[in-house]
Scaffold this motif. Structure first.
Motif, PDB file in Angstrom:
ATOM      1  N   LYS A  26      15.872   8.413  35.835  1.00 42.55           N
ATOM      2  CA  LYS A  26      17.106   9.063  35.349  1.00 42.55           C
ATOM      3  C   LYS A  26      18.302   8.562  34.471  1.00 42.55           C
ATOM      4  O   LYS A  26      18.440   7.343  34.839  1.00 42.55           O
ATOM      5  CB  LYS A  26      17.581   9.748  36.562  1.00 42.55           C
ATOM      6  N   ARG A  27      18.968   9.036  33.771  1.00 40.98           N
ATOM      7  CA  ARG A  27      20.052   8.321  33.066  1.00 40.98           C
ATOM      8  C   ARG A  27      21.296   8.721  33.755  1.00 40.98           C
ATOM      9  O   ARG A  27      21.270   9.628  34.849  1.00 40.98           O
ATOM     10  CB  ARG A  27      20.315   9.129  31.539  1.00 40.98           C
ATOM     11  N   GLY A  28      22.409   7.702  33.494  1.00 38.97           N
ATOM     12  CA  GLY A  28      23.718   7.912  34.255  1.00 38.97           C
ATOM     13  C   GLY A  28      23.872   6.874  34.998  1.00 38.97           C
ATOM     14  O   GLY A  28      23.235   5.594  34.823  1.00 38.97           O
ATOM     15  N   SER A  29      24.645   6.827  36.126  1.00 40.75           N
ATOM     16  CA  SER A  29      25.050   5.573  36.918  1.00 40.75           C
ATOM     17  C   SER A  29      23.776   5.305  37.970  1.00 40.75           C
ATOM     18  O   SER A  29      23.020   6.285  38.482  1.00 40.75           O
ATOM     19  CB  SER A  29      26.251   6.192  37.733  1.00 40.75           C
ATOM     20  N   ARG A  30      23.767   4.097  37.814  1.00 37.72           N
ATOM     21  CA  ARG A  30      22.332   3.549  38.696  1.00 37.72           C
ATOM     22  C   ARG A  30      22.920   2.912  40.000  1.00 37.72           C
ATOM     23  O   ARG A  30      23.543   1.896  39.769  1.00 37.72           O
ATOM     24  CB  ARG A  30      21.698   2.697  37.677  1.00 37.72           C
ATOM     25  N   ARG A  52      22.733  13.120  41.995  1.00 32.43           N
ATOM     26  CA  ARG A  52      23.911  12.713  40.961  1.00 32.43           C
ATOM     27  C   ARG A  52      23.454  11.423  40.253  1.00 32.43           C
ATOM     28  O   ARG A  52      24.229  11.088  39.250  1.00 32.43           O
ATOM     29  CB  ARG A  52      25.128  12.752  41.858  1.00 32.43           C
ATOM     30  N   PHE A  53      22.720  10.666  40.826  1.00 33.86           N
ATOM     31  CA  PHE A  53      22.544   9.259  40.328  1.00 33.86           C
ATOM     32  C   PHE A  53      21.138   8.852  40.159  1.00 33.86           C
ATOM     33  O   PHE A  53      20.347   9.527  40.853  1.00 33.86           O
ATOM     34  CB  PHE A  53      23.167   8.098  41.313  1.00 33.86           C
ATOM     35  N   ASN A  75      25.179   0.229  38.701  1.00 35.48           N
ATOM     36  CA  ASN A  75      26.605   0.167  38.919  1.00 35.48           C
ATOM     37  C   ASN A  75      26.878  -0.298  40.317  1.00 35.48           C
ATOM     38  O   ASN A  75      28.284  -0.106  40.488  1.00 35.48           O
ATOM     39  CB  ASN A  75      27.094   1.660  38.646  1.00 35.48           C
ATOM     40  N   ASN A 104      32.373   7.581  35.174  1.00 39.83           N
ATOM     41  CA  ASN A 104      30.859   7.940  35.568  1.00 39.83           C
ATOM     42  C   ASN A 104      30.703   8.940  36.820  1.00 39.83           C
ATOM     43  O   ASN A 104      29.693   9.198  36.955  1.00 39.83           O
ATOM     44  CB  ASN A 104      30.144   6.735  35.671  1.00 39.83           C
TER      45      ASN A 104
END
Length: 191
Positions: free
Chosen positions: A15-19, A40-41, A63, A141
């Protein structure tokens, strides 16, 4: 003849976004944290500390790292402290939150001196995880979990009011030392 149970394989999110990377030897804890954060993450789950550390070298740095205090074979926290120091040596900008069953002040002091951003005590609730994530992942983010003014009654005449990110951070620090009998001095303007 005893049967050795191997740890479940690590799960790395695409998944993309904050990890967020989560390291805990207990698969049930990993599943619980994943159920809270996965919508969400991008959440990477690990039961093995070496495998988790090796994953940090990938192209997508996390993150936030949530890491259990009781990793390794000694269960004294020494393995966790060594891993924390190693992570911060190579990746000093990644916040690391230690997850612990103990509210022992000695452990809290050791973890914070080693560079832990926060301590999350087990057992924890969904709101505890969300608050930790909100405090440690950059605002651009993350949409706030609770952006409204919140009043926390302390007794019938006194309450603690917070609405800013900084006050949530202060509340988090106070929570770290609240279970111990030590003096705390908060400096700054009243308002």
């Amino acid at each position: 003849m005893a049967t050795l149970l191997s740890a479940p394989p690590a799960r790395i999110s695409t998944k993309r976004g904050s990890r967020i990377v989560v390291l805990d030897p207990d698969p049930a804890i990993l599943a619980y944290v994943d159920s809270i954060l996965a919508e969400r993450f991008a959440v990477d789950l690990f039961t093995d500390d070496e495998e988790m550390f090796d994953s940090l070298a990938g192209t997508s740095r996390p993150n936030l790292i949530l890491m259990d205090w009781q990793i390794g074979d000694d269960h004294t926290g020494q393995c966790a402290l060594k891993l924390l120091e190693k992570i911060l040596e190579f990746y000093p900008t990644i916040p690391v939150v230690m997850i612990s069953c103990s509210a022992d002040m000695k452990d809290v002091v050791l973890a914070t001196r080693a560079g832990a951003s926060d301590i999350l005590l087990k057992p924890f609730r969904k709101s505890d995880i969300e608050l930790v994530v909100q405090q440690h992942i950059s605002e651009e983010n993350l949409q706030p979990v609770d952006d409204e003014v919140q009043e926390i009654p302390l007794n019938e005449n006194t309450s603690f009011v917070r609405c800013s990110k900084r006050m949530r951070e202060i509340e988090s620090r106070c929570t770290l030392v609240a279970r111990t009998d030590i003096p705390v001095l908060i400096l700054g303007e009243s308002g």
